[in-house]
Each structure stands twice: as structure tokens, then as C-alpha cells.
Design an enzyme around this catalytic site. Sequence first.
Site, mmCIF file in Angstrom:
data_model
loop_
_atom_site.group_PDB
_atom_site.id
_atom_site.type_symbol
_atom_site.label_atom_id
_atom_site.label_comp_id
_atom_site.label_asym_id
_atom_site.label_seq_id
_atom_site.Cartn_x
_atom_site.Cartn_y
_atom_site.Cartn_z
ATOM 1 N N GLU A 103 32.122 28.401 -37.882
ATOM 2 C CA GLU A 103 31.673 27.850 -36.601
ATOM 3 C C GLU A 103 32.898 27.266 -35.883
ATOM 4 O O GLU A 103 33.713 26.597 -36.500
ATOM 5 C CB GLU A 103 30.625 26.763 -36.835
ATOM 6 C CG GLU A 103 30.169 26.023 -35.602
ATOM 7 C CD GLU A 103 29.563 26.932 -34.554
ATOM 8 O OE1 GLU A 103 30.080 26.947 -33.423
ATOM 9 O OE2 GLU A 103 28.575 27.637 -34.866
ATOM 10 N N ASP A 155 25.324 34.370 -29.510
ATOM 11 C CA ASP A 155 25.232 34.153 -28.066
ATOM 12 C C ASP A 155 25.017 35.493 -27.367
ATOM 13 O O ASP A 155 25.847 36.392 -27.468
ATOM 14 C CB ASP A 155 26.525 33.512 -27.562
ATOM 15 C CG ASP A 155 26.376 32.947 -26.153
ATOM 16 O OD1 ASP A 155 25.581 33.518 -25.375
ATOM 17 O OD2 ASP A 155 27.040 31.955 -25.835
ATOM 18 N N LYS A 174 23.964 37.754 -18.800
ATOM 19 C CA LYS A 174 24.393 38.259 -17.497
ATOM 20 C C LYS A 174 25.303 39.474 -17.686
ATOM 21 O O LYS A 174 26.165 39.486 -18.562
ATOM 22 C CB LYS A 174 25.120 37.170 -16.719
ATOM 23 C CG LYS A 174 24.218 36.011 -16.300
ATOM 24 C CD LYS A 174 24.959 35.003 -15.461
ATOM 25 C CE LYS A 174 24.035 33.864 -15.036
ATOM 26 N NZ LYS A 174 24.742 32.844 -14.216
ATOM 27 N N ASP A 193 16.894 37.270 -30.384
ATOM 28 C CA ASP A 193 15.701 37.281 -29.547
ATOM 29 C C ASP A 193 15.941 38.066 -28.266
ATOM 30 O O ASP A 193 15.026 38.247 -27.469
ATOM 31 C CB ASP A 193 15.287 35.852 -29.200
ATOM 32 C CG ASP A 193 16.349 35.155 -28.359
ATOM 33 O OD1 ASP A 193 17.516 35.116 -28.810
ATOM 34 O OD2 ASP A 193 16.041 34.659 -27.261
#
Length: 207
Positions: free
Chosen positions: A65, A115, A119, A151
Amino acid sequence: MLSSDRSATIASEVELVPVNCFAPLDFEEIYGRHVSVEIDLGCGDGSFLAALAGENPDKDFLGIERLVGRVRSACGKIARSGLKNARVLRFEISYALERLLPENSVASFHLMFPDPWPKRRHAPRRLVSKKFLASLHRALAANGTVRIATDEIEYFRQITRLVSESSLFAVICDAVPATAMSKFEKQFTLDGVKIHRLALRKVSPVT
């Protein structure tokens, strides 16, 4: 409740800080044993990582991370659970894959809700690419696996297209999702959001 000083001390024991940021990690030295290693790419607050490690004491786990706040949260969860088989590495995922993970060393990668950059103009920032798949393949042990969940349907379609165009992985059709759940997955499940999953197995070249 732990004091802030004590929490910092525990977290420092859980967070993995390489002595050499240009050399491959030595998992046996880090964990003190020789067992399968699984990696949570983008481990976030550590919910999924800690749950996996708790359910599988016979394996070792590494979360990667880049955001310091999330790393602290993940380290805190691991420490409070008394887990000795989990560590957190604060690095960019791509760099860690290419420079810090030894070749043929990882039993399984978990990529949970990366992530999506929804867009169109931001799509090139998405983590999964041909280069990314090649880096996973290099680090995976023979027959190693990759488990992906998202998702975002468009991102999922992009990932499946990249996999279909590659000879590096075979899709595991009957894969069973892990019982451990990330923070995102718990919320999505409560909200009834559809989760798209893909499980892959490393295909080794014929010699």
C-alpha cells in the site's frame, strides 16, 4: 485501549521497511520460516489482509500500500490481532512488483477493488495492463494464482480482454471466493452492488 506511543511501536514492528530498496525481498528471513506467501496488492486499511492472515496461519501474507494513513491502519489491525504472519510494505505496487518481489516466489496475488479511474481520460492510470500482467507472471511461483474483484464493469471488461489476449494466464472457472472480505466488499455487499470476480492461474512456458 493501546496508547498512541505503544501503537506506533507495534506498527513499526509490522511495517516492512527494506534495507535495500533495489534488491529482492527475502521472505524466509522476513517471516522466519519457509511457507507459501500471498500478497494483497493495495491492501487499504488492512481488513482483508488481516482476515486472510488470521484464517491461514500456515501461510505468510504481505500487503502493499502506498498511502501512509492506510499503512498505519493496516499495521494497527494486524498488531491488535496478534498476527505474526502478516506484514505491510509502503511502496507503489508497480515498483514493488518489478523490483522487490523475487522471481517465482509468490503463491497468490489478491487485487481487491483497485481504483477504477472511471473517467475516460483517466483510464490510462488503471493498474492492470499488459506490463502489470507480465510482472505478476514473473513473481508468481509455478501454478500460482491471481484473484481479482471489482465493482466497476468497464474495468472488469478491460481486465478480461487483456487476459484473453495474453498467453501468461488461464482462467480458473470454478474458483471459490475467499471468505475474508475487504472494507469495500463488505459495504458493496450490504448495498447490493454486483461484484465481478476473476481468478487466474499462471501458465508456465513449455521448455
